[in-house]
Motif scaffolding. Structure first.
Motif, PDB file in Angstrom:
ATOM      1  N   HIS A  14       0.826  -1.238  -0.050  1.00 32.30           N
ATOM      2  CA  HIS A  14      -0.157  -0.054  -0.097  1.00 32.30           C
ATOM      3  C   HIS A  14       0.812   1.135   0.113  1.00 32.30           C
ATOM      4  O   HIS A  14       1.427   1.629   0.967  1.00 32.30           O
ATOM      5  CB  HIS A  14      -0.957  -0.107   1.106  1.00 32.30           C
ATOM      6  CG  HIS A  14      -1.696   1.160   1.285  1.00 32.30           C
ATOM      7  ND1 HIS A  14      -2.979   1.101   2.172  1.00 32.30           N
ATOM      8  CD2 HIS A  14      -1.968   2.189   0.561  1.00 32.30           C
ATOM      9  CE1 HIS A  14      -3.775   2.108   2.002  1.00 32.30           C
ATOM     10  NE2 HIS A  14      -3.287   2.863   1.006  1.00 32.30           N
ATOM     11  N   GLU A 224      -6.361  -5.436   5.775  1.00 30.22           N
ATOM     12  CA  GLU A 224      -5.066  -4.807   5.829  1.00 30.22           C
ATOM     13  C   GLU A 224      -5.297  -4.493   7.323  1.00 30.22           C
ATOM     14  O   GLU A 224      -5.684  -3.377   7.852  1.00 30.22           O
ATOM     15  CB  GLU A 224      -5.224  -3.474   5.050  1.00 30.22           C
ATOM     16  CG  GLU A 224      -3.739  -3.028   5.175  1.00 30.22           C
ATOM     17  CD  GLU A 224      -3.571  -1.703   4.459  1.00 30.22           C
ATOM     18  OE1 GLU A 224      -2.573  -1.356   3.737  1.00 30.22           O
ATOM     19  OE2 GLU A 224      -4.419  -0.916   4.827  1.00 30.22           O
ATOM     20  N   HIS A 227      -1.110  -2.163   9.706  1.00 27.92           N
ATOM     21  CA  HIS A 227      -1.160  -0.722   9.327  1.00 27.92           C
ATOM     22  C   HIS A 227      -0.816   0.340  10.379  1.00 27.92           C
ATOM     23  O   HIS A 227      -1.298  -0.001  11.492  1.00 27.92           O
ATOM     24  CB  HIS A 227      -2.392  -0.640   8.205  1.00 27.92           C
ATOM     25  CG  HIS A 227      -2.311   0.826   7.902  1.00 27.92           C
ATOM     26  ND1 HIS A 227      -2.561   1.986   8.357  1.00 27.92           N
ATOM     27  CD2 HIS A 227      -2.348   0.889   6.461  1.00 27.92           C
ATOM     28  CE1 HIS A 227      -2.550   3.035   7.423  1.00 27.92           C
ATOM     29  NE2 HIS A 227      -2.564   2.478   6.515  1.00 27.92           N
ATOM     30  N   THR A 250      -2.980  -8.689   5.506  1.00 23.44           N
ATOM     31  CA  THR A 250      -1.836  -8.073   4.805  1.00 23.44           C
ATOM     32  C   THR A 250      -1.596  -7.028   5.705  1.00 23.44           C
ATOM     33  O   THR A 250      -1.923  -6.571   6.756  1.00 23.44           O
ATOM     34  CB  THR A 250      -2.612  -7.305   3.488  1.00 23.44           C
ATOM     35  OG1 THR A 250      -3.442  -6.266   3.761  1.00 23.44           O
ATOM     36  CG2 THR A 250      -3.021  -8.536   2.493  1.00 23.44           C
ATOM     37  N   SER A 252       1.100  -3.526   5.325  1.00 21.57           N
ATOM     38  CA  SER A 252       1.763  -2.240   4.548  1.00 21.57           C
ATOM     39  C   SER A 252       2.095  -1.006   5.209  1.00 21.57           C
ATOM     40  O   SER A 252       1.314  -0.804   6.462  1.00 21.57           O
ATOM     41  CB  SER A 252       0.915  -2.208   3.415  1.00 21.57           C
ATOM     42  OG  SER A 252      -0.289  -1.595   3.894  1.00 21.57           O
ATOM     43  N   THR A 269       3.768  -7.638   4.032  1.00 21.46           N
ATOM     44  CA  THR A 269       2.939  -8.839   3.717  1.00 21.46           C
ATOM     45  C   THR A 269       3.768 -10.098   3.752  1.00 21.46           C
ATOM     46  O   THR A 269       4.517 -10.041   3.164  1.00 21.46           O
ATOM     47  CB  THR A 269       1.782  -8.622   2.580  1.00 21.46           C
ATOM     48  OG1 THR A 269       0.910  -7.291   2.717  1.00 21.46           O
ATOM     49  CG2 THR A 269       0.982  -9.736   2.500  1.00 21.46           C
TER      50      THR A 269
END
Length: 288
Positions: A14, A224, A227, A250, A252, A269
């Protein structure tokens, strides 16, 4: 197909360039990713794929893998919900129509916000354009940069906490499809949809399970969770929901260059999840 081992150096899924609200060009972003030691990077500019070609050439030059992507704007009532779409077909007619409508609404919204601010502060639309790369998806971050350039805020973050905060009354919503439509649009374009940073407001605002189930039924691939802006108390409930519904997790940075304090590669990730995204994505292919 690329082997999972290819991503052991880390995959940041991202990031943003000057095509939307980042401060580095697509090529500069790839160079920064290589310097940070990353194996792979997803370019996910807001509602645009215009940076893919430049980023792809740079990825080949620097020896890292580019995962072409986009951060698609969606909305539930007045709440913005962002959907990451990986390996979409950039020429898909449904996707092109939806993103064109979103970008036009973003532009109209930005002009309205500047009009409201200009009644109280020395800020013009030309000030905003001066902070915007040609062809970029114009949004509130460019207004924030204009406020900084005008000396009305110290940083982009300070502008969002001050003049651009919704409580100040200058904010204006823009059109975006609902998340279900966003997921279906991404899937129809051959892409892999991931719900972006859903834990930024704390555990009390974690997505309701009934709504998440509807997203899963529509084709959601993952969440996600790792983060920098997801609150720690949100991550446990989100991981439990991901496990219950078989969703990938995930990680990012949501890197914007100098536009945010987020650091490239501060969250990544797993190689196995990256490999599964590549296996599912049919709209485009990794580059590099």
């Amino acid at each position: 197909m690329l082997n999972a081992e290819r991503f052991r150096g880390g995959a940041d899924l991202h990031t943003h360039s000057t095509v939307s609200d980042g401060t580095e060009s697509p090529a500069e972003l790839i160079a920064s990713a290589a310097a940070a030691g990353l194996s792979a990077l997803a370019l996910t500019d807001h509602d645009s794929t215009a940076g893919w070609e430049e980023a792809g050439a740079a990825a080949i030059e620097h020896g890292i893998v580019l995962i072409p992507g986009m951060e698609l704007s969606t909305r539930v009532s007045f709440a913005s919900v962002h959907m990451l779409g990986y390996l979409i077909d950039p020429f898909d007619e449904g996707l092109l129509a939806e993103t064109a409508r979103i970008r036009e609404a973003r532009l109209t919204r930005a002009e309205e916000i500047v009009r409201r601010i200009s009644a109280d502060y020395d800020l013009s639309w030309d000030d905003v354009l001066a902070q915007t790369a040609e062809g970029a998806t114009i949004g509130r971050p460019h207004i924030a940069d204009a406020l900084v350039a005008r000396g009305l805020a110290d940083t982009r973050s300070a502008a969002f906490a001050g003049i651009l905060h919704w409580r100040r009354g200058y904010a204006s919503p823009h059109y975006a499809p609902d998340p279900l439509t966003g997921i279906r649009t991404i899937r129809a374009a051959g892409g892999v949809p991931v719900l972006a940073h859903p834990g930024t407001r704390g555990a009390e605002d974690v997505i309701p399970e009934s709504r998440l189930k509807a997203l899963v039924d529509a084709g959601l691939f993952g969440i996600e969770i790792d983060h920098p802006e997801n609150r720690e108390e949100s991550k446990g409930p989100l991981r439990a929901l991901a496990a219950k519904y078989g969703l990938a997790i995930t990680g990012s940075s949501d890197y914007h260059g100098d536009g945010k304090p987020n650091r490239l590669g501060e969250y990544t990730t797993s190689p196995e999840v990256v490999a599964e995204i590549i296996a599912q994505g049919t709209g485009s292919a990794p580059i590099g």
